[in-house]
Design an enzyme around this catalytic site. Sequence first.
Site, short mmCIF file in Angstrom:
data_model
loop_
_atom_site.label_atom_id
_atom_site.label_comp_id
_atom_site.label_asym_id
_atom_site.label_seq_id
_atom_site.Cartn_x
_atom_site.Cartn_y
_atom_site.Cartn_z
N ASP A 1 9.15 14.45 13.05
CA ASP A 1 8.76 14.47 11.65
C ASP A 1 7.24 14.57 11.54
O ASP A 1 6.60 13.78 10.86
CB ASP A 1 9.29 13.22 10.93
CG ASP A 1 9.25 13.39 9.41
OD1 ASP A 1 9.09 14.55 8.95
OD2 ASP A 1 9.35 12.38 8.70
N ALA B 1 12.02 4.61 0.30
CA ALA B 1 13.39 4.16 0.12
C ALA B 1 13.77 3.09 1.14
O ALA B 1 14.66 2.28 0.91
CB ALA B 1 14.33 5.34 0.23
N SER B 2 13.08 3.07 2.28
CA SER B 2 13.49 2.15 3.34
C SER B 2 12.87 0.78 3.19
O SER B 2 13.35 -0.18 3.76
CB SER B 2 13.08 2.72 4.67
OG SER B 2 11.68 2.80 4.72
N GLY B 3 11.81 0.72 2.46
CA GLY B 3 11.15 -0.56 2.36
C GLY B 3 9.71 -0.33 1.97
O GLY B 3 9.33 0.75 1.55
N VAL C 1 5.38 -0.89 2.60
CA VAL C 1 4.32 -1.06 3.57
C VAL C 1 3.25 -1.95 2.94
O VAL C 1 2.81 -1.70 1.82
CB VAL C 1 3.71 0.28 3.97
CG1 VAL C 1 2.68 0.08 5.06
CG2 VAL C 1 4.79 1.24 4.44
N ILE D 1 0.83 -1.21 0.00
CA ILE D 1 0.00 0.00 0.00
C ILE D 1 0.86 1.25 0.00
O ILE D 1 0.36 2.37 -0.09
CB ILE D 1 -0.98 0.04 1.19
CG1 ILE D 1 -0.26 -0.27 2.51
CG2 ILE D 1 -2.12 -0.92 0.96
CD1 ILE D 1 -1.15 -0.09 3.72
N GLY D 2 2.16 1.09 0.12
CA GLY D 2 3.02 2.26 0.08
C GLY D 2 4.43 1.79 0.03
O GLY D 2 4.73 0.64 0.40
#
Length: 996
Positions: free
Chosen positions: A819, A688-690, A692, A684-685
């Site tokens: 953030d 850069a980190s991985g 979802v 679903i998303g």
Amino acid sequence: MLLVLLFLLSLPLSLSLNQEGLYLQRVKHGLDDPNGFLSNWNDRDDSPCNWYGIHCDSATRSVNKVDLSNANVAGPFPSLLCRLPNLSFLSFYNNSINSTLPVDLSTCQNLLHLNLAQNYLTGPLPVTLADLPNLRHLDLTANNFSGDIPASFGRFVKLEQLSLVGNLLDGTLPSFLGNITTLKQLNLSYNPFMPGRIPPELGNLTSLEILWLTQCNLVGRIPDSLGKLKRLTDLDLALNSLEGSIPGSLTELTSVVQIELYNNSLSGEFPPGISNLTALRLFDASMNLLEGTIPDELCRLPLESLHLYENNFVGNLPESIVNSPNLYELRLFRNQLTGELPKDLGKNSPLVLLDVSDNQFSGEIPSSLCAKGELEELLMIYNSFSGQIPKSLSECRSLTRVRLGNNKFSGEVPAGFWGLPYVSLLELVDNGFSGSIAKTIAGATDLSLLIISRNNFSGEIPDEIGRLENLFDFSGSNNRLSGSIPASMVKLGELGRLDLHNNELSGGFPTGIHSWKKLNELNLANNEFSGKIPEEIGSLSVLNYLDLSGNQFSGKIPLGLQNLKLNELNLSNNHLSGDLPPLYAKEIYRSSFLGNPGLCGDLEGLCDSRSEAKNQGYLWLLRSIFLLAGVVFIVGVVWFYWKYRSFKKAKKAIDKSKWTLMSFHKLGFSEYEILDCLDEDNVIGSGASGKVYKAVLSNGEAVAVKKLWGGSKLEDEKIENESGDVEKGNMEDDGFAAEVDTLGKIRHKNIVKLWCCCTTRDCKLLVYEYMPNGSLGDLLHSSKGGLLEWRTRYKIAVDAAEGLSYLHHDCVPPIVHRDVKSNNILLDGDFGARVADFGVAKVVDATGKGPKSMSVIAGSCGYIAPEYAYTLRVNEKSDIYSFGVVILELVTGRLPVDSEFGEKDLVKWVCTSLDQKGVDHVIDPKLDSCFKEEIWRVLNIGLLCTSPLPINRPSMRRVVKMLQEVGPETQPNTAKKDGKLTPYYYEDTSDHGSVV
Ligand SMILES: *[C@@H]1O[C@H](CO)[C@@H](O)[C@H](O)[C@H]1NC(C)=O
Ligand SMILES: *[C@@H]1O[C@H](CO)[C@@H](O)[C@H](O)[C@H]1NC(C)=O
């Protein structure tokens, strides 16, 4: 036997707790005490004298003082305390006492000192308070008291301090306060009183030392009678609508140290006789309509701080100011001052800040400005200063912010000046500076904003610029810079903006630009750059503005450009060739590619051959569709096979490696079940980190799974959030585990639940509750933004505020999110909002020293608090700023940064639009105008949160309270708004213009 003995020992003790102790026990039972401050209030003692917060008279052992300041207790006010016959001091400062104040408080007959500031007390001020015969100090600051100040308050006989700051008192400011002749402090600031005059009777308070009436809706003239307050040290009438001139009688305030008159409508010239105010140290009359010259006699006083900005002063700054032995702050911006600055300014004064921006000053910068070595901020934009930067300033190592833009300076910038070690902002825009950027710039390690556009700078950009690891904005457009972009520049991991258009630069892109992870704007237009546009450009995931027009770039347009969400793309007038990336082969992008003769695409007119053979085009089109379909099919098969293999491999890897599971809630599923759901179809998303994933479990429940892959060791040390903002912390496995552990323990209705976390050596899974409506940012800024009507947006604001308030105030140790943005506020099925993504959250150091200063900027473009750029320190206040931006998004429906705002971000855009065009221009047109009053109030809270000065931002707890007050149920009948902004958040207004 032993047990019996113990029992016998404890029995008489518990029986002997004295009556005062028993009362206090009952008080304790009435209070909520989440932090256990009252845990040693136990019935085994014989008296309460050693209990937390309790003091007894040493002779009689009777309680005379109850001090529960900052104990985080909640509940109704315990009037039982008044049974303590000798209680003279009572403080519940900064707790959550949330009832009305009971009338039987008047039975506290011996009370001298009552401090209930910073609570949630509501209702009217009790009439009976004046019946406390001995009361000297009454502090009810920052509560929700409403209504009038009762007439009985005129009968206080010993009262020395009356503080009602920051409540909801909405009656008039009564004249009978002039009857409390014992008063030394009268603090009524920040109340929504009905518009009224300053009662002349206040002149009778001849013992008064502090008169604080900021933002009390005062109108009319300042009464002459105030001149009778001979003991007054502090007169604060700021943020009202006072008019007329400054009365001459004020020159009789011979004890006065501080006078604050800013933000009124005072007019006319200064009264003569100001030199009588020999004790005066701080004087602020900014944001008025004062005129005439700045009096010489004012400048002869030994002032520390003089603020006269935003008035209509004319003429010179008096020469006498150079002898001011204490002057450290001088703000005169936005007047019509002329002439030169006194030559010796700063020679005898420990100047820290000088802001003379927006005047008509001319002449050179006085060379003695930094003679005492204290100067930090030198702000002179928009004047007609000329000449060179004095050599002496190259030694001014204290400087942090330098803005000399829009003047007539010329000559070379001294080498040392480029390399001042603490300067974070160097703005020289729009002058006639020449010469090159010196290699000494290597020393400017704090430099974040280097803005030197529109000058005559020439020569090469020194290689040393690559050492400025905090550099965020390098704008050097419209100069004559030559040579190539130094290879070292790819090391600038913080770079958000690189604007070098209209120069004579040449060569190609340096290699390794993928490290410009935060690059938002790249403008190299109109230079002589050549070579290929590197494919890497597609990995700059936050790039938003790309202009490479007017160069000699050749080769193909990188396909990777399609990965970017570009608001501006201009590759025109180069030597590019080959096909357009399909995504850009659209009419609206036509102008982006013009003037590249070798470029082919389906855009008419771009490619010469196309326009010649129009009717063959149709056949050609059919043919290419078939061809394309074939290619897609083959690629698809290959891709599927390859994916399938790697999926199997990955699956095997998952099975092989050992999983450790940390769960924070009772789980209704097993980790293996989750692993089975990590299917590419369920993504679903991704960032850069991985990725979802949405995982629907066997029990029908859905969860969101965030998979962080880390291949190499290096990757392991990075945690990124979806938008790709990188945070390099000491995220080794232990740190990660500890952090996840903390976050996992958080339980709050407005914080996304972290169910569990599974870890192997090279993969981490974070399992969150699933939020069906996605993120606020996605929803608000998509075409579905109209679904969010005002009531929903308001509720989202309150929910998110409560979540953040919980992190800041109720977590031990407190947590700074770092953030906060609309994309990190997720919405459940009923549009209830929850704060998410603690990718960069830091727990505030338990020692109370706060989070360590970070080496990199965390947070996202448009949400970063201004102080961040120069302190690189975060605390709760930075979260509050970011949250303010979210409020502005909710109210305006606009993105935090938008090319439509030009050089501004949303905060600046809202401020200037309000100023110039009024509220209606700012509020999202999709919102129902019948809520206008409410929207306006929420907007004001957003603006307060985004105050440039952190100190002016309310705490998150206060924000929640303010938002709730706006709500439909608790709408107090406020004074009419005249649509003019109360600009207390404009403190640092000289910093209008293009940069922080
Ligand atoms: C006051 O605080 C207590 C303890 O937190 C809470 O149970 C109660 O509902 C609150 N009352 C009001 C009126 O908010
Ligand atoms: C204040 O003092 C004046 C003059 O002594 C008196 O007339 C008036 O009633 C007093 N007001 C109050 C509210 O006590």
